[in-house]
Write an enzyme that holds these catalytic residues in place. Sequence first.
Site, PDB file in Angstrom:
ATOM      1  N   LYS A   1      23.081 105.392 -55.793  1.00 18.85           N
ATOM      2  CA  LYS A   1      24.112 105.883 -55.657  1.00 18.85           C
ATOM      3  C   LYS A   1      25.372 105.103 -56.886  1.00 18.85           C
ATOM      4  CE  LYS A   1      28.680 106.726 -52.419  1.00 18.85           C
ATOM      5  NZ  LYS A   1      28.927 106.014 -51.943  1.00 18.85           N
TER       6      LYS A   1
ATOM      7  N   LYS B   1      34.059  97.191 -57.376  1.00 17.93           N
ATOM      8  CA  LYS B   1      32.855  97.799 -56.644  1.00 17.93           C
ATOM      9  C   LYS B   1      32.010  98.253 -57.197  1.00 17.93           C
ATOM     10  CE  LYS B   1      30.278  98.290 -53.580  1.00 17.93           C
ATOM     11  NZ  LYS B   1      30.560  99.006 -52.417  1.00 17.93           N
TER      12      LYS B   1
ATOM     13  N   THR C   1      32.848 103.821 -51.191  1.00 16.11           N
ATOM     14  CA  THR C   1      32.384 103.920 -52.531  1.00 16.11           C
ATOM     15  C   THR C   1      32.468 105.261 -53.013  1.00 16.11           C
ATOM     16  OG1 THR C   1      31.509 101.899 -51.999  1.00 16.11           O
ATOM     17  CG2 THR C   1      31.049 102.969 -54.008  1.00 16.11           C
TER      18      THR C   1
END
Length: 293
Positions: free
Chosen positions: A243, A168, A93
């Site tokens: 994050k 995502k 990611t």
Amino acid sequence: MARIGFIGLGNMGGPMAANLVKAGHEVLGFDLAAPVLKAAEESGVKPASHASQAVKEAEIIITMLPQGRHVLTAWADILQSAAQGTLVIDCSTIDVESSRKAHEMAKAASCLSLDAPVSGGTGGASAGTLTFMAGGSEEAFAKAKPILEAMGKKIVHCGEAGAGQAAKICNNMILGISMVGVCEAFVLAEKLGLSHQALFDVASTSSGQCWSINTYCPVPGPVPTSPANNDYKPGFAAALMLKDLRLSQEAALASGASTPLGAEAAQLYALFEKLGNGGRDFSAIIEMFREKA
């Protein structure tokens, strides 16, 4: 069956590579951490002494790394050893810009490429039930799908290069925001004398239902498999949620999108991590709201 080079065998990559072995593929793996590489070897992954060895004769290469800079560094290395036509899949990611740069690197090396970040956490990685959000050409996706199906239960082609990362980031911004809302509601219910079970029974079957309450309820009891029943051991660590929320805000700034709730969620998780909770499950943020109350 395919010969696969797998770079990055940590909490997610390790079980993903193990599932590829279970599916009958030959997997050569590399990780900088020796204990991680040893654990992967015990699951059937053949260890490589360096990344280029893992990918030298691979038909498909998969990377699962922490950040965009790690992916770009790894791809710059492995693409020198990869044969033309090799499919390179990044399941990390990372930011959309870095992902698109990686695609450009693969194209320059005459390789197919796919960004395919995952959802489902360590439990999904072990069980082989991950969701993959893929970005790249139709050709790359068609070639990758049978491989991804050995590691996940839902494979979605989201669009061209970087589209998987975009999906995502958007998905996890929703998740971060919804968990904050669910936690606030349970803290309010506690103050009003309403039991956890009563709120769950109502909200999980009415307009308040969402994944954060129905599947990952942040209080012990209503959902026995949620981390709340295991002292908030991840699961999905708060540092990883932070994050992803920061990635969403970088993308919002770059694209000109207005995401005030995403920004607020990012600030709350930044404070939660600063208080020493980065390694706990992200649903444990309910405890910070109790303290504030």
